[in-house]
Write an enzyme that holds these catalytic residues in place. Structure first.
Site, short mmCIF file in Angstrom:
data_model
loop_
_atom_site.label_atom_id
_atom_site.label_comp_id
_atom_site.label_asym_id
_atom_site.label_seq_id
_atom_site.Cartn_x
_atom_site.Cartn_y
_atom_site.Cartn_z
N LYS A 42 34.11 20.20 1.16
CA LYS A 42 33.24 20.53 0.02
C LYS A 42 32.21 21.58 0.43
CE LYS A 42 29.85 17.76 -1.79
NZ LYS A 42 28.68 18.62 -2.06
N ASP A 69 31.55 23.03 -5.04
CA ASP A 69 30.60 22.17 -5.75
C ASP A 69 29.40 23.00 -6.19
OD1 ASP A 69 29.11 20.00 -6.65
OD2 ASP A 69 28.52 19.35 -4.64
N LYS A 71 28.54 23.23 -9.61
CA LYS A 71 28.00 22.58 -10.83
C LYS A 71 27.56 23.60 -11.87
CE LYS A 71 26.25 18.51 -8.31
NZ LYS A 71 26.32 18.94 -6.90
N ASP A 74 25.91 26.75 -18.10
CA ASP A 74 25.39 27.98 -18.71
C ASP A 74 26.09 28.15 -20.05
OD1 ASP A 74 24.29 30.65 -19.00
OD2 ASP A 74 24.19 30.79 -16.82
N THR A 133 22.84 11.50 -10.10
CA THR A 133 22.44 10.18 -9.61
C THR A 133 20.98 10.15 -9.17
OG1 THR A 133 23.45 10.79 -7.52
CG2 THR A 133 24.72 9.33 -8.95
N ARG A 224 27.11 13.11 5.84
CA ARG A 224 26.50 12.80 7.12
C ARG A 224 27.23 11.80 8.00
NH1 ARG A 224 20.92 12.47 4.01
NH2 ARG A 224 22.48 12.02 2.42
O1 C5P Z 1 25.67 13.02 3.52
P1 C5P Z 1 26.18 12.31 2.30
O2 C5P Z 1 27.47 11.55 2.54
O3 C5P Z 1 25.13 11.50 1.60
O4 C5P Z 1 26.59 13.53 1.32
C1 C5P Z 1 27.02 13.32 0.02
C2 C5P Z 1 27.36 14.62 -0.64
O5 C5P Z 1 27.66 14.36 -2.01
C3 C5P Z 1 26.24 15.66 -0.63
O6 C5P Z 1 26.86 16.96 -0.58
C4 C5P Z 1 25.57 15.44 -1.97
O7 C5P Z 1 24.95 16.60 -2.45
C5 C5P Z 1 26.77 15.08 -2.85
N1 C5P Z 1 26.44 14.32 -4.04
C6 C5P Z 1 25.78 13.11 -4.00
N2 C5P Z 1 25.50 12.44 -5.17
C7 C5P Z 1 25.87 12.96 -6.34
C8 C5P Z 1 26.53 14.18 -6.40
C9 C5P Z 1 26.81 14.84 -5.21
O8 C5P Z 1 25.47 12.62 -2.92
N3 C5P Z 1 25.63 12.30 -7.45
#
Ligand code: C5P
Length: 247
Positions: A42, A69, A71, A74, A133, A224
């Site tokens: 991603k 990603d 998003k 517009d 979220t 992460r």
């Molecule tokens: O590091 P982690 O596993 O928390 O990363 C989650 C990824 O998913 C990040 O790129 C974050 O921006 C994305 N994301 C999220 N919650 C959402 C939409 C996207 O954590 N509702």
């Protein structure tokens, strides 16, 4: 965009590794160690603003499925043009905000399908972000949206399906409720994934990979727990093994 069909890996890996790096060289360095049979990648706003489309082209050329990603949100014409450009890049999945409305999502769908046909490749998955979220019910009220975040999210998911989008980004905690009221085959793409025993970081609602799949998630966005692991390749392999995917 054929991935190699091999007994060593899946042609439809469930894990999408979120390459959230400020420095694109770090993202490419990690991607170089990963196998496109074992994960998709991603690319988000941060890397795209810093480095533009070149890293995406590199990943696509390496055989990775890339989820762009960005998003988009517009006016319909602008979103359609952006979606067409993303399709030309050869990405596997891209997204728009459902809050842009049906006309915007219809224009995005049309642009993606037309451009993919012009390029002679399958259309990428076009999915929607429903309610971020990060927004709690109080934020939803502040926006003068009636109902709560969960109800609004379900409404926007249904609107996305009516515009023939392929799925939505959602919490795997919400997945069973969404699954029950959306068309068969509608994809649920779920962040907030944490293997048992790992830290939640800043995620409010976390769920294990196994539980997310059991709840009906199609794809797991994992950042992460893989990118910050001392051995990211081994961390990905453990997650894949936990959900019955080839590691
Ligand atoms: O590091 P982690 O596993 O928390 O990363 C989650 C990824 O998913 C990040 O790129 C974050 O921006 C994305 N994301 C999220 N919650 C959402 C939409 C996207 O954590 N509702």
């Amino acid at each position: 965009m054929g991935l190699p069909d091999s007994p060593l890996g899946s042609t439809n890996p469930r894990v999408i590794v979120a390459l959230d790096f400020a420095n694109p060289m770090h993202a490419l360095g990690l991607a170089d160690r990963l196998d496109p049979r074992h994960c998709a990648l991603k690319v988000g706003k941060e890397m795209f603003v810093v480095a533009g489309p070149e890293p995406v082209r590199w990943m696509v050329a390496r055989g990775f499925r890339v989820f762009l990603d960005l998003k988009f949100h517009d006016i319909p014409h602008t979103v359609a043009q952006a979606c067409a450009a993303a399709t030309r890049l050869g990405v596997w999945m891209l997204n728009v905000h459902a809050a842009g409305g049906s006309a915007m999502m219809d224009a995005a769908r049309e642009a993606v399908d037309r451009t993919a046909a012009e390029c002679g490749r399958p259309a990428p998955l076009l999915i929607a972000v429903t309610v971020l979220t990060s927004l709690a019910d109080a934020d939803i009220r502040e926006l003068h949206i009636s109902g709560d975040a969960a109800g609004h999210s379900l409404h926007l998911a249904r609107l996305s399906a009516a515009s023939r989008l392929d799925g939505v980004v959602c919490s795997a905690v919400e997945a069973p409720a969404l699954r029950a009221s959306l068309p068969v085959g509608f994809k649920l793409v779920t962040p907030g994934i944490r293997p048992a025993g790992s830290t939640a970081d800043d995620q409010a609602r976390i769920i294990t990979p196994e539980r997310a799949i059991a709840n009906g998630a199609d794809y797991l966005v994992v950042g992460r727990p893989i990118t910050q692991a001392s051995d990211p390749v081994a961390a990905l392999a453990r997650i894949n093994a936990s959900i019955g995917e080839a590691a």
